[in-house]
Scaffold this motif. Structure first.
Motif, short mmCIF file in Angstrom:
data_model
loop_
_atom_site.label_atom_id
_atom_site.label_comp_id
_atom_site.label_asym_id
_atom_site.label_seq_id
_atom_site.Cartn_x
_atom_site.Cartn_y
_atom_site.Cartn_z
N ILE A 5 0.86 -1.17 0.33
CA ILE A 5 0.16 0.03 0.03
C ILE A 5 0.90 1.20 -0.21
O ILE A 5 1.76 1.26 0.78
N ILE A 6 0.60 2.28 -0.81
CA ILE A 6 1.15 3.64 -0.81
C ILE A 6 0.06 4.66 -0.30
O ILE A 6 -0.95 4.50 -0.78
N ILE A 7 0.32 5.37 0.78
CA ILE A 7 -0.47 6.35 0.96
C ILE A 7 0.47 7.73 0.83
O ILE A 7 1.30 8.20 1.27
N SER A 8 -0.44 8.73 -0.03
CA SER A 8 0.41 9.87 -0.28
C SER A 8 -0.62 11.12 -0.31
O SER A 8 -1.55 11.04 -0.84
N GLY A 9 -0.10 12.22 0.01
CA GLY A 9 -0.91 13.36 0.24
C GLY A 9 0.11 14.57 0.64
O GLY A 9 1.35 14.49 0.46
N PHE A 10 -0.51 15.82 1.16
CA PHE A 10 0.23 16.88 1.50
C PHE A 10 0.75 16.47 3.07
O PHE A 10 0.26 15.87 3.88
N GLY A 11 1.95 16.99 3.25
CA GLY A 11 2.61 16.85 4.51
C GLY A 11 1.59 17.69 5.63
O GLY A 11 0.93 18.62 5.39
N GLY A 12 1.29 17.01 6.75
CA GLY A 12 0.27 17.48 7.68
C GLY A 12 -1.22 17.03 7.45
O GLY A 12 -1.94 17.11 8.36
N GLN A 13 -1.57 16.00 6.57
CA GLN A 13 -2.90 15.66 6.28
C GLN A 13 -2.73 14.32 7.32
O GLN A 13 -3.97 13.53 7.19
N GLY A 14 -1.87 13.80 7.91
CA GLY A 14 -2.02 12.62 8.70
C GLY A 14 -1.54 11.43 7.72
O GLY A 14 -2.04 10.33 8.28
N VAL A 15 -0.83 11.56 6.90
CA VAL A 15 -0.45 10.20 5.91
C VAL A 15 0.46 9.54 6.57
O VAL A 15 0.20 8.16 6.81
N LEU A 16 1.55 9.99 7.37
CA LEU A 16 2.45 9.19 7.83
C LEU A 16 1.78 8.37 9.22
O LEU A 16 2.00 7.34 9.36
N SER A 17 0.81 9.21 9.88
CA SER A 17 0.25 8.48 11.06
C SER A 17 -0.74 7.58 10.75
O SER A 17 -0.95 6.59 11.35
N MET A 18 -1.32 7.63 9.73
CA MET A 18 -2.51 6.61 9.25
C MET A 18 -1.82 5.45 8.93
O MET A 18 -2.31 4.38 9.25
N GLY A 19 -0.52 5.48 8.07
CA GLY A 19 0.24 4.71 7.94
C GLY A 19 0.69 3.67 9.27
O GLY A 19 0.66 2.53 9.09
N LYS A 20 1.06 4.36 10.05
CA LYS A 20 1.56 3.85 11.27
C LYS A 20 0.50 3.12 11.89
O LYS A 20 0.80 2.09 12.22
N ILE A 21 -0.60 3.77 12.00
CA ILE A 21 -1.74 3.12 12.67
C ILE A 21 -2.19 1.77 12.08
O ILE A 21 -2.43 0.70 12.58
N LEU A 22 -2.08 1.70 10.54
CA LEU A 22 -2.29 0.54 9.84
C LEU A 22 -1.32 -0.45 10.17
O LEU A 22 -1.54 -1.64 10.17
N ALA A 23 -0.04 0.00 10.12
CA ALA A 23 1.07 -0.75 10.42
C ALA A 23 0.78 -1.53 11.77
O ALA A 23 1.00 -2.78 12.06
N TYR A 24 0.39 -0.76 12.65
CA TYR A 24 0.48 -1.15 13.96
C TYR A 24 -0.69 -2.25 14.18
O TYR A 24 -0.66 -3.22 14.82
N SER A 25 -1.72 -2.07 13.54
CA SER A 25 -2.98 -2.63 13.36
C SER A 25 -2.53 -4.37 13.00
O SER A 25 -2.89 -5.23 13.51
N PRO A 37 8.86 5.65 5.17
CA PRO A 37 8.42 6.93 4.97
C PRO A 37 9.24 7.38 3.81
O PRO A 37 10.47 7.12 3.62
N ALA A 38 8.68 8.45 2.81
CA ALA A 38 9.74 9.27 2.31
C ALA A 38 10.11 10.36 3.14
O ALA A 38 9.28 11.17 3.46
N TYR A 39 11.19 10.20 3.60
CA TYR A 39 11.41 11.29 4.92
C TYR A 39 12.47 12.56 4.25
O TYR A 39 12.85 13.23 5.03
N GLY A 40 12.18 12.67 3.25
CA GLY A 40 12.87 13.83 2.67
C GLY A 40 12.46 15.17 2.75
O GLY A 40 11.40 15.24 3.66
N PRO A 41 13.20 16.30 2.64
CA PRO A 41 12.95 17.72 3.01
C PRO A 41 11.50 18.18 2.32
O PRO A 41 10.99 18.99 2.80
N GLU A 42 11.23 17.32 1.48
CA GLU A 42 9.63 17.65 0.78
C GLU A 42 8.61 17.70 1.56
O GLU A 42 7.62 18.12 1.14
#
Lengths: 181, 360
Positions: A5-25, A37-42
């Motif tokens: 699964i790829i989850i992608s959006g703007f920074g601040g939309q909760g993309v990374l945390s949604m992914g984290k909850i999914l992974a944790y589940s 994560p794509a952890y770049g400066p972008e």
């Protein structure tokens, strides 16, 4: 079974945390999981994305070039990842801010107007959980029980009163997701 | 406490937790992306309140490595971590640690270079690590983790090897393994060694002379060439012993393989995906993953190579380990390299295309 699964959006939309909850589940269900994560400066202001793999077998590459499911929250992400959904795979997008909707006919396209719904219901904070609910409806990667368990495990005690709101958001997301093609 | 605690965490966080649990006495570091979570996690965990482990944010990487030198002289389990540009700054100190035969752990969560480069993952520090980024005839025991679990497991292993051979050890990871979250079972708690234990296990340590023994002197300086050659020969003999005893690797689907991928760390993870796609298309390919980059599994690669039609090294650099693979097979088998640069991670499909061309 493996879900890439790829989850992608703007920074601040909760993309990374949604992914984290999914992974944790997934972890709660005893599955193998990887969250990359794509952890770049972008990330700030630009696009943020995370690859989540939930599998019954050990995960090989955490970096992928095609996906079973793409969850898309803005136009640049749609442009980038629509071509990378596997044939017969799933693309879920939030209609907010999308000018050119998905074009492909060989994948299953679902639309979820979570941003608008969350704004109307004063649930912006759990907008990402609404999206997650949408995913769980069309591809039950994890169960709602596992998500709630994961939330209890990851949220600090003082935020546990917010879990019912998260559950409501997930259920709302399951309701409002619609197939487009 | 539950006997097996499974949690989800980043590779960098796993390094920090493992350090606390394996009886590490001191961490000295300076933040740099993509490894800052190591220091952040240690600050959050406050091990100085529990195990007594010291955590210092130094003023620079140069300070960090010299603090490590100081701590190591006293027989303590000490470590630092950084990412590529920071590890470059530490090279002088690493050479001194090797010269003074001091056990210590350096973790490099590498990123793309040269120079300040990028913050994205890269394996371009292979040469620096295994060929000696610092001066002089020295070697670093180098472990290359390919998962968050191995990030956790290799901390204690690195310390064990470092102390067994009185030599600095390196965990050479990259931004992908450092930043990704996976499930991990943390190692059980091991207490820090007592002063008495250190005194008996490290008779060379400079911990104060109680009683009549001769003073211990720890230095890398010896101005008499004849003496310096003897020291060097002794160190080289130690390296030969390490090469004989400490080679570690993982073999994957090599039994019926006609082609072999050699890859370490995150490139090895990508290779497993490549192998599953390639095998669906009828290409019999396996993987040899060096776990120790030094000592390098040359003999194993030569043995496997002798029954392969071709070898591909997949590296997230411009082709560094490929030189050691070619040396291992003495050019008896065609060895190709593929990789991406500057922080770009190769995608499985593009590697499959390279394999297909090799097979043709």
């Amino acid at each position: 079974m493996t879900h890439e699964i790829i989850i992608s959006g703007f920074g601040g939309q909760g993309v990374l945390s949604m992914g984290k909850i999914l992974a944790y589940s997934g972890l709660m269900e005893g599955k193998e999981v990887t969250w990359m994560p794509a952890y770049g400066p972008e990330q700030r202001g630009g696009t943020a994305n995370v690859t989540v793999i939930v599998s019954d077998e050990p995960v090989s590459s955490p970096i992928l070039s095609s996906y079973d499911v793409a969850i898309i929250l803005n136009q640049p992400s749609l442009d980038k990842f629509e071509p990378k959904v596997k044939k017969g795979g799933i693309l879920i997008y939030d209609g907010n801010g999308i000018n050119v909707p998905p074009q492909r006919k060989d994948i299953n396209v679902y639309r979820i107007d979570a941003m608008d719904t969350a704004a109307k219901l004063n649930m912006i904070k759990v907008f990402n959980m609404m999206i997650l609910g949408g995913l769980m409806k069309v591809r039950p990667v994890v169960t709602i029980e596992s998500v709630l368990k994961a939330l209890r495990k990851t949220l600090p005690e003082r935020h546990h009163h917010l879990i019912p709101m998260n559950e409501e958001a997930i259920r709302k997301g399951m309701e409002i997701i619609v197939k487009e093609n | 406490m539950a006997e097996k605690e499974i949690t989800l965490m980043k590779g960098n966080e796993a390094i920090a937790h493992a350090a606390i649990r394996c009886g590490c006495d001191g961490y000295f570091g300076y933040p740099i992306t993509p490894q800052s979570e190591v220091l952040e996690t240690l600050a959050e965990q406050k091990p100085w309140e529990t195990t007594g482990m010291v955590v210092v944010q130094a003023e620079s990487e140069v300070s960090s490595i010299n603090m490590v030198y100081g701590g190591a002289c006293t027989g303590k389990r000490v470590m630092t971590s950084s990412s590529s540009p920071g590890v470059s700054l530490m090279q002088e100190g690493i050479s001194y640690l090797a010269g003074a035969e001091l056990p210590a752990l350096v973790v490099n969560v590498s990123r793309g270079g040269p120079g300040l480069g990028t913050i994205q993952p890269s394996q371009a520090d292979y040469f620096q690590t295994v060929k000696g980024g610092g001066h002089g005839d020295y070697r670093l025991i180098t472990l290359a983790p390919a998962s968050v679990q191995e990030m956790a497991d290799f901390v204690d292993l690195a310390f064990e090897l470092a102390f067994r051979y009185r030599n600095p050890a390196m965990i050479l990871s990259d931004g992908a393994i450092g930043q990704m979250m996976e499930k991990v079972v943390l190692p059980p708690f091991k207490p820090r060694r007592s002063e008495e234990q250190i005194a008996s296990e490290c008779p060379w340590a400079t911990i104060g002379r109680k009683g009549g023994r001769k003073p211990n002197i720890i230095t890398s300086l010896e101005l008499r060439s004849e003496e310096m050659e003897i020291i060097n020969l002794r160190i080289q003999a130690k390296y030969r012993e390490i090469e004989k005893k400490e080679v570690r690797f993982e073999e994957y689907m090599t039994d019926d393989a006609e082609y072999l991928i050699v890859a370490f760390g995150s490139a090895a993870r990508i290779s497993k995906k490549v192998i599953s796609i390639a095998r669906e298309q009828g290409i019999k390919v396996g993987l040899l993953r060096p776990i120790t980059l030094w000592p390098f599994p040359s003999a194993k690669i030569a043995e496997l190579g002798s029954r392969m039609k071709g070898i591909l090294t997949l590296e997230i650099n411009a082709g560094q380990m490929v030189e050691d693979v070619r040396l291992a097979v003495e050019c008896k088998v065609p060895v190709q390299y593929f990789g991406r640069l500057g922080g770009i991670i190769p995608e499985p499909e593009e590697v499959v295309e390279v394999l297909k061309k090799m097979v043709k």
